[in-house]
Design a protein around this motif. Structure first.
Motif, PDB file in Angstrom:
ATOM      1  N   ARG A 533      -2.654 -13.196  -6.213  1.00  0.00           N
ATOM      2  CA  ARG A 533      -3.728 -13.195  -5.414  1.00  0.00           C
ATOM      3  C   ARG A 533      -4.730 -13.818  -6.502  1.00  0.00           C
ATOM      4  O   ARG A 533      -5.102 -13.684  -7.691  1.00  0.00           O
ATOM      5  N   ALA A 537      -9.450 -15.380  -2.486  1.00  0.00           N
ATOM      6  CA  ALA A 537      -8.927 -14.409  -1.162  1.00  0.00           C
ATOM      7  C   ALA A 537      -9.350 -13.173  -1.242  1.00  0.00           C
ATOM      8  O   ALA A 537      -9.578 -12.508  -0.036  1.00  0.00           O
ATOM      9  N   PRO A 646      -0.005 -13.800  -1.140  1.00  0.00           N
ATOM     10  CA  PRO A 646      -0.315 -15.149  -1.904  1.00  0.00           C
ATOM     11  C   PRO A 646       0.637 -16.255  -1.660  1.00  0.00           C
ATOM     12  O   PRO A 646       0.052 -17.392  -1.481  1.00  0.00           O
ATOM     13  N   TYR A 649      -0.892 -18.548   1.223  1.00  0.00           N
ATOM     14  CA  TYR A 649      -2.296 -19.023   1.236  1.00  0.00           C
ATOM     15  C   TYR A 649      -2.163 -20.259   1.763  1.00  0.00           C
ATOM     16  O   TYR A 649      -1.148 -21.401   1.308  1.00  0.00           O
ATOM     17  N   PHE A 651      -4.760 -23.513   2.299  1.00  0.00           N
ATOM     18  CA  PHE A 651      -6.211 -23.936   1.919  1.00  0.00           C
ATOM     19  C   PHE A 651      -6.609 -25.123   2.718  1.00  0.00           C
ATOM     20  O   PHE A 651      -5.727 -26.135   2.839  1.00  0.00           O
ATOM     21  N   GLN A 683     -11.215 -20.011  -0.781  1.00  0.00           N
ATOM     22  CA  GLN A 683     -10.785 -19.248  -0.010  1.00  0.00           C
ATOM     23  C   GLN A 683      -9.585 -19.565   1.270  1.00  0.00           C
ATOM     24  O   GLN A 683      -9.817 -20.829   1.815  1.00  0.00           O
ATOM     25  N   PRO A 684      -8.644 -19.043   1.109  1.00  0.00           N
ATOM     26  CA  PRO A 684      -7.380 -19.530   2.050  1.00  0.00           C
ATOM     27  C   PRO A 684      -8.158 -19.124   3.646  1.00  0.00           C
ATOM     28  O   PRO A 684      -8.852 -18.494   4.073  1.00  0.00           O
ATOM     29  N   TRP A 686      -7.482 -17.822   7.349  1.00  0.00           N
ATOM     30  CA  TRP A 686      -7.341 -16.639   7.723  1.00  0.00           C
ATOM     31  C   TRP A 686      -6.782 -16.720   9.386  1.00  0.00           C
ATOM     32  O   TRP A 686      -7.248 -17.318  10.134  1.00  0.00           O
TER      33      TRP A 686
END
Length: 901
Positions: A533, A537, A646, A649, A651, A683-684, A686
């Motif tokens: 993590r 995130a 994780p 993720y 990006f 920040q990944p 969502w």
């Protein structure tokens, strides 16, 4: 002249006579003379012939004379030496005469006076009365005849004096082990036990009361309440402590029936508890959070005993006190063989013969036998602290293999505290015990490998009965909070989820510095680190859950309420970190495990969470506590179910941002650290597919509440009023005050116009405070009385009749503006009352999980608006607590939780 002299002087012509001087009170000879006269009076009274028709005056004189002797002995002890009276008492053995007189008289005042005399001799600490065989024989004959035979009825005061005397002797034995041989003499023959066992003619263990009557007198009264039980329990603790200094006593205890008596006594107290239990609050003590809902206080079967009844609370308190006595005995015992023998009897006679059969025979359809077993298990786990007892109980009931033969995906079996090997006598004792308790038909024997405590909890969580679900959730929370190492791999299916150590993180930073100028730097570093993590995130997760909390209730986030929740979560997490052992590399086992994707308990909790708005309020309180208990375990990772995974993720801004001018002046290590920080702060994306399990469910609950908002336009006002009422309600530990009279205050503001509070007071699942005022904390505190019946008497809360909104307020819903009225004026005919508004039924669609296979049976769900309001307030507090867990874990655990660079 002589004549007149005699007339005037009134005497002879010789010298005047002087009055003899009295002996001083501190004269040893004078004290001895008084003592002899008092003892001679006792002898005279004992020699007089008895007249059964009129012997009461004689016995009263005898009791007074013995009491006089006790007073003189006390005075002699405080006087200066020499103590001739004590020497005379020892050489003359006055205790023999007085003990025999008390036994023959069977008159309580004489018995009480004799006990006081023996206590005075013991307290004198001279002439070594405790090392006198004749003194011990006289005292034990008196006490046995009075307290053990049952032929003489004595008062509580006399029995208390007897137990206090026995306790004093036990304390002396503890301090002076050399006097043990006077009070204990082993005549047991362990070789005869084999014959008794083969012929099934003997109770488990050899009964030899004549060997150590003091011990048996104490063990017969350890169940008593008050000072009698306190003296008996403490005295017996000293006896077991003495087993470490005497091999004969150790051998005798192992071969005797004392361990059997202790285990059977615990089983007898457990059997007193009701098999059918109702944990429904009575109307008189119904907490406000339950009263403002569809909670029913009527049990479908009248034979179920209430957990709040005086009878049940008394039985539960007695059972738990005896369980605490077991822990004290094991803690004070200095003999490994005696301790192991006690543990064997606890396992075989209590766990295998009584507790597990009650667990196996419990059912959800017979008025609450599952509720009873689950509640009793919760109480025991909350009371037990001794490691060996916990290890034996949980490894057996959870079917954990002692040989660490567990599945590869589960953690190793908890290691039991080291115990030295048993002696041949202890081994023979265990074999005899198992032989006598073995079933006649081995094929009919049931073991936890077939059905264990985990199966009972999971089946109960999926039950249709609210009481059963509540009891199972409370037990699961207790196990996770207090016995995490036993819950991992059994109640919680986990898999390895290791976090990189500090040395590995240093190596990874070196990789970053070497790859910082390459195009594949980010992917290479992520591949080297593995799933982990990031702080970016974390910020995204916190933001999403904060938005859910605001959407449930208000557009503003209650910052002060959130701060108090963080304090309580920090208290829990910091306590775990301080108590966690370190491994060989000096690292604590933080983030060692991750929940398996198909964990049955988490799936059951998720199904309950989907129906949150229509669940019973007490079930929701226990549900939120269970989820927070899992989330607060620092050894468990939050991936997938509470936080983003994780490994998934994604990006959107994969390209590196343009460098700043000042970056050209950085050193290589500073450049690497700056690049790593930038990578971790991203920040990944969502998406619904990658969203955590709990967030997806909470999002669906927000959508359900949005439909309710369409039906009830003033829902936000109603929620504000409900939160205000729950905040103002007294805690369960506080007395209930009468509501203000409506006659003295004819007009009162409607609860519908109560402003939305800016703060929601603190609440915590880890520690409770009488000053807390959070609706969630209050509800859990009220529910906790169900698993601690001995405190239920102090739990008070408003009666439903005190908090009905219709008794105090009304409102109109046409123009969304509240109105007040006098109680002497009825509402307009076209305006529905507050009661009508709150009691309207709301319909919700059937529950469906992520997969079609998870769809629950049953149709639409219904609940009153009053019920939904309370559940919504509880839900928002729960979401706030989830946000607190996310942030506090990252703040306390640091890089062991999330990656900052």
């Amino acid at each position: 002249m002589d004549f007149f002299s005699r007339l005037v002087g009134g005497g002879t012509s010789g010298p005047a006579r002087t009055k003899p001087k009295a002996a001083p009170s501190n004269d040893p000879q004078a004290r001895l003379a008084r003592f002899k006269r008092a003892f001679n009076l006792v002898l005279e009274l004992c020699k007089k012939p008895r007249n059964p028709a009129n012997e009461r005056p004689l016995l009263e004189q005898l009791a007074t004379a013995i009491s006089r002797l006790s007073v003189l002995i006390r005075e002699e002890t405080r006087a200066s030496i020499p103590h001739l009276c004590l020497q005379y008492a020892a050489t003359s053995q006055i205790f023999t005469v007085i003990g025999r007189a008390a036994v023959v008289s069977q008159y309580e005042p004489v018995i009480h006076s004799a006990v006081v005399l023996f206590a005075a001799l013991v307290d004198s600490e001279e002439e070594d009365f405790l090392s006198s065989a004749s003194f011990a024989k006289s005292l034990m004959r008196l006490v046995t005849k009075v307290a053990d035979s049952g032929n003489v009825l004595v008062s509580v005061d006399t029995e208390t004096s007897i137990l206090e005397l026995l306790f004093t002797i036990s304390a002396k034995i503890r301090l002076q082990p050399e006097i043990l041989s006077v009070w204990f003499r082993s005549t047991a023959r362990p070789e005869l036990e084999d014959v008794f066992v083969k012929e099934k003619k003997s109770f488990v263990g050899i009964t030899q009361k004549a060997d150590f009557p003091l011990c048996y007198l104490l063990i017969d009264r350890v169940h008593h309440e008050g000072r009698i039980g306190d003296f008996a329990r403490t005295g017996l603790l000293y006896i077991f402590e003495a087993t470490g200094r005497s091999l004969d006593l150790e051998e005798w205890v192992v071969s005797s029936d004392l361990p059997t008596l202790m285990a059977s006594g615990l089983g007898a107290l457990y059997s007193q508890l009701s098999r059918e239990l109702s944990i429904l609050h009575p109307d008189s003590t119904l907490p406000a959070v339950l009263a403002m809902s569809d909670y029913s206080t009527t049990h479908p079967r009248a034979t179920a005993e209430s957990a709040f009844s005086d009878r049940h609370q008394a039985h539960m308190a007695t059972f738990l006190s005896y369980l605490a006595f077991w822990q004290d005995v094991l803690d004070h015992c200095r003999s490994a063989d005696v301790k192991q023998t006690l543990l064997d009897h606890f396992q075989i006679l209590f766990l295998q013969q009584l507790l597990y059969p009650s667990l196996l025979q419990s059912s959800d359809t017979d008025a609450g036998s599952s509720v009873a077993v689950l509640t009793y298990m919760t109480c025991m786990l909350e009371a037990l602290e001794y490691p060996d007892l916990l290890h034996i109980m949980l490894t057996y009931l959870l079917a954990i293999s002692e040989g660490n033969q567990v599945a590869p995906s589960t953690p190793a079996t908890p290691v039991r505290p080291s115990m030295p090997p048993r002696s041949p006598t202890a081994l023979k004792r265990r074999q005899s015990l198992m032989l006598l308790t073995a079933p006649k038909d081995p094929e009919q024997a049931f073991e936890p490998a077939l059905f264990n405590l985990t199966d009972l909890i999971l089946n109960s969580v999926r039950s249709n009965g609210a009481q059963t679900v509540f009891s199972a959730l409370k037990l699961a929370s207790t196990m996770i909070q207090r016995q995490r190492k036993y819950a991992f791999g059994t109640l919680l299916k986990v898999r390895p989820g290791r976090t990189p150590t500090s040395r590995e993180r240093t190596s990874l930073r070196l990789v970053e510095s070497l790859a910082v100028n390459t195009e594949v730097a980010g992917s290479a570093i992520d591949a080297a680190k593995g799933p982990s993590r990031t702080v970016g995130a974390l910020e995204l997760e916190v933001e999403r859950y904060r938005n859910l909390a605001s959407a449930l209730h208000s557009d503003t986030f209650p910052e002060e309420a959130y701060g108090s929740l963080c304090d309580d979560v920090r208290y829990c997490i910091e306590g775990q970190v301080q108590l966690m052992p370190t491994n060989d590399s000096g690292e604590t086992d933080i983030g060692t495990y991750a929940l398996s994707p198909g964990d049955p308990l988490m799936q059951a909790l998720a199904n309950l969470l989907r129906a949150f708005l229509t669940n019973s309020v007490d079930v929701n309180l226990a549900l939120t506590q269970a989820v927070i208990s899992i989330a607060s375990c620092v050894a468990l990772r939050l991936d997938t179910w509470l936080a983003l995974e994780p490994s998934e993720y994604n990006f959107a801004d994969a390209a590196r941002a343009a460098g700043k001018p000042w970056e050209a002046f950085l050193e290589d290590d500073e450049t690497a650290a700056w690049f790593a920080l930038q990578q971790a702060s991203r920040q990944p994306a969502w998406s619904a597919d990658t969203a955590p399990l709990l967030h997806s469910i909470l999002q669906s609950l927000v959508h359900e509440l949005a439909h309710v908002r369409n039906t009830v336009p003033n829902l936000d006002q109603l929620l504000a009023g409900r939160q205000h009422m729950l905040q103002a309600s007294p805690t369960p530990a506080q007395p209930v005050s009468e509501p203000p009279s409506l006659v003295s205050s004819p007009t009162q503001p409607s609860f519908l116009e109560a402003p939305l509070p800016k703060t929601a007071p603190q609440g915590s699942h880890t520690r409770s405070s009488s000053n807390t005022s959070s609706s969630l904390a209050r509800g859990r505190e009220a529910a906790s009385t169900l698993t601690s019946p001995n405190q239920a008497r102090q739990a008070t809360s408003p009666s439903p009749s005190f908090i009905r909104p219709s008794d105090t307020t009304t409102t109109t819903i046409d123009n969304h503006s509240p109105a007040t009225r006098s109680i002497f004026q009825p509402p307009p005919a076209e305006t529905p009352s507050t009661t009508d508004v709150l009691m309207q039924k709301l319909t919700f669609p059937a529950i469906k999980g992520r997969d079609a296979e998870e769809a629950q049976e049953g149709g639409e769900r219904t609940a009153s608006l009053n019920h939904v309001l309370t559940n919504t307030v509880v839900l928002q507090q729960f979401v706030l607590e989830l946000v607190a867990v996310l942030q506090v874990r990252a703040a306390v655990l640091g890089e062991r939780e999330v990656r900052y660079g």
